[in-house]
Design an enzyme around this catalytic site. Sequence first.
Site, PDB file in Angstrom:
ATOM      1  N   ARG A   1       2.543  -6.339  22.241  1.00  6.32           N
ATOM      2  CA  ARG A   1       3.782  -5.877  22.987  1.00  6.32           C
ATOM      3  C   ARG A   1       3.832  -4.497  23.359  1.00  6.32           C
ATOM      4  O   ARG A   1       3.561  -3.514  22.519  1.00  6.32           O
ATOM      5  CB  ARG A   1       4.978  -6.313  22.016  1.00  6.32           C
ATOM      6  CG  ARG A   1       5.060  -7.777  21.567  1.00  6.32           C
ATOM      7  CD  ARG A   1       6.540  -7.820  20.846  1.00  6.32           C
ATOM      8  NE  ARG A   1       6.861  -7.042  19.827  1.00  6.32           N
ATOM      9  CZ  ARG A   1       7.956  -7.064  19.465  1.00  6.32           C
ATOM     10  NH1 ARG A   1       8.916  -7.859  19.512  1.00  6.32           N
ATOM     11  NH2 ARG A   1       8.254  -6.101  18.371  1.00  6.32           N
TER      12      ARG A   1
ATOM     13  N   THR B   1       9.084  -1.581  26.269  1.00  9.35           N
ATOM     14  CA  THR B   1       9.522  -2.975  27.267  1.00  9.35           C
ATOM     15  C   THR B   1       9.741  -4.065  26.544  1.00  9.35           C
ATOM     16  O   THR B   1      10.263  -5.064  26.546  1.00  9.35           O
ATOM     17  CB  THR B   1       8.621  -3.249  28.479  1.00  9.35           C
ATOM     18  OG1 THR B   1       7.546  -3.418  28.098  1.00  9.35           O
ATOM     19  CG2 THR B   1       8.508  -1.830  29.367  1.00  9.35           C
TER      20      THR B   1
ATOM     21  N   ASP C   1       5.676  -5.261  10.356  1.00  8.49           N
ATOM     22  CA  ASP C   1       4.797  -5.485  11.439  1.00  8.49           C
ATOM     23  C   ASP C   1       3.575  -6.587  10.957  1.00  8.49           C
ATOM     24  O   ASP C   1       2.876  -6.091   9.976  1.00  8.49           O
ATOM     25  CB  ASP C   1       4.006  -4.195  11.973  1.00  8.49           C
ATOM     26  CG  ASP C   1       3.192  -4.595  13.309  1.00  8.49           C
ATOM     27  OD1 ASP C   1       3.451  -3.996  14.209  1.00  8.49           O
ATOM     28  OD2 ASP C   1       2.158  -5.429  12.805  1.00  8.49           O
TER      29      ASP C   1
ATOM     30  N   ASP D   1      -0.102  -5.315  11.070  1.00  5.62           N
ATOM     31  CA  ASP D   1      -0.394  -4.088  10.220  1.00  5.62           C
ATOM     32  C   ASP D   1      -0.341  -4.534   8.768  1.00  5.62           C
ATOM     33  O   ASP D   1      -1.402  -3.914   8.017  1.00  5.62           O
ATOM     34  CB  ASP D   1       0.690  -3.107  10.239  1.00  5.62           C
ATOM     35  CG  ASP D   1       0.567  -2.180  11.715  1.00  5.62           C
ATOM     36  OD1 ASP D   1      -0.303  -2.400  12.391  1.00  5.62           O
ATOM     37  OD2 ASP D   1       1.739  -1.615  12.201  1.00  5.62           O
TER      38      ASP D   1
HETATM   39  C1  PRP Z   1       3.497  -9.401  17.041  1.00  5.89           C
HETATM   40  C2  PRP Z   1       3.317 -10.771  16.746  1.00  5.89           C
HETATM   41  C3  PRP Z   1       3.411 -11.591  18.025  1.00  5.89           C
HETATM   42  C4  PRP Z   1       4.751 -10.687  18.940  1.00  5.89           C
HETATM   43  C5  PRP Z   1       5.764 -11.036  18.449  1.00  5.89           C
HETATM   44  O1  PRP Z   1       2.286  -8.943  17.751  1.00  5.89           O
HETATM   45  O2  PRP Z   1       2.069 -11.070  16.072  1.00  5.89           O
HETATM   46  O3  PRP Z   1       2.357 -11.694  18.765  1.00  5.89           O
HETATM   47  O4  PRP Z   1       4.446  -9.314  17.972  1.00  5.89           O
HETATM   48  O5  PRP Z   1       6.713 -10.632  19.416  1.00  5.89           O
HETATM   49  P1  PRP Z   1       7.279 -11.274  20.620  1.00  5.89           P
HETATM   50  O6  PRP Z   1       7.832 -12.655  20.351  1.00  5.89           O
HETATM   51  O7  PRP Z   1       8.665 -10.276  20.905  1.00  5.89           O
HETATM   52  O8  PRP Z   1       6.500 -11.278  21.947  1.00  5.89           O
HETATM   53  P2  PRP Z   1       2.142  -7.387  18.254  1.00  5.89           P
HETATM   54  O9  PRP Z   1       2.355  -7.389  19.753  1.00  5.89           O
HETATM   55  O10 PRP Z   1       2.714  -6.542  17.048  1.00  5.89           O
HETATM   56  O11 PRP Z   1       0.368  -7.252  18.110  1.00  5.89           O
HETATM   57  P3  PRP Z   1      -0.576  -7.275  17.045  1.00  5.89           P
HETATM   58  O12 PRP Z   1      -0.587  -8.656  16.174  1.00  5.89           O
HETATM   59  O13 PRP Z   1      -1.815  -7.110  17.526  1.00  5.89           O
HETATM   60  O14 PRP Z   1      -0.284  -6.360  15.857  1.00  5.89           O
HETATM   61  N1  URA Z   2       6.032  -8.332  15.439  1.00  8.70           N
HETATM   62  C1  URA Z   2       5.726  -8.117  14.216  1.00  8.70           C
HETATM   63  O1  URA Z   2       4.736  -8.035  13.643  1.00  8.70           O
HETATM   64  N2  URA Z   2       7.058  -8.234  13.330  1.00  8.70           N
HETATM   65  C2  URA Z   2       8.262  -8.194  13.868  1.00  8.70           C
HETATM   66  O2  URA Z   2       9.334  -8.424  13.282  1.00  8.70           O
HETATM   67  C3  URA Z   2       8.212  -8.701  15.434  1.00  8.70           C
HETATM   68  C4  URA Z   2       7.138  -8.794  16.400  1.00  8.70           C
END
Ligand code: PRP
Ligand code: URA
Length: 212
Positions: free
Chosen positions: A107, A111, A203, A206
């Site tokens: 994400r 935005t 997160d 993380d």
């Molecule tokens: C997180 C999560 C989803 C997304 C959800 O990933 O694992 O993929 O956010 O958010 P949304 O419903 O608003 O799209 P992130 O973008 O943090 O990437 P990561 O898994 O690499 O940490």
């Molecule tokens: N992605 C995450 O990992 N946690 C949240 O709460 C939202 C998006």
Amino acid sequence: MKQYKNVFVFNHPLIKHKIAILRDKNTGMKEFRELIEEITTVMTYESMGDVELIPVEVETPLEVTTQYKVPEESIAIVPILRAGLGMVNGVHKVFPTAKVGHIGMYRNEETLEPQPYYCKLPDGIENKTVFLVDPMLATGGSACDALAVLKKRGCKKIKFMAIIAAPEGVEKVAAAHPDVPVYISTLDRGLNEHGYILPGLGDAGDRLYGTK
Ligand code: PRP
Ligand code: URA
């Protein structure tokens, strides 16, 4: 939130128990990863009530009998990177030979729009039941885009599993992909101004991988 006939929220007491530990900021990376995997395995059982079975002949110590099995080659798993990777072993516990495709999305922190960066899917995925997995369904942008990728590739039978969801994300996915059953373990209150789920767990990527 409006009721959707294709959205299933598991209110199993043991899932609640595990999610309470998962949310705790003092839960370390190893336990967090194990919990994600365990919850995913339970969700896989719960979401497969409509799975197609094929008859097989089995010889017991006493006689030959017709039994029913899931053709494992009919299942594929697609995690949304990174955090979805944490759920793959949980589905593999049930379907150890299922092939795995990967869709990379992150994400944009300002935005909140999903940015695709990787896609590799197994040959023949269009004929399989695909488990799209991601522990977090927040705004729904990542899930909607990943579902569009799978549909463009010809997938017709897709199940989406998320452990924690915000109503905003559920509504977005249900509106854009009403044909896709959505399985979630718990429905949270909403999103904060940074698009994080409340109360959520922070997160997920993380916490799974020890970054940040
Ligand atoms: C997180 C999560 C989803 C997304 C959800 O990933 O694992 O993929 O956010 O958010 P949304 O419903 O608003 O799209 P992130 O973008 O943090 O990437 P990561 O898994 O690499 O940490
Ligand atoms: N992605 C995450 O990992 N946690 C949240 O709460 C939202 C998006």
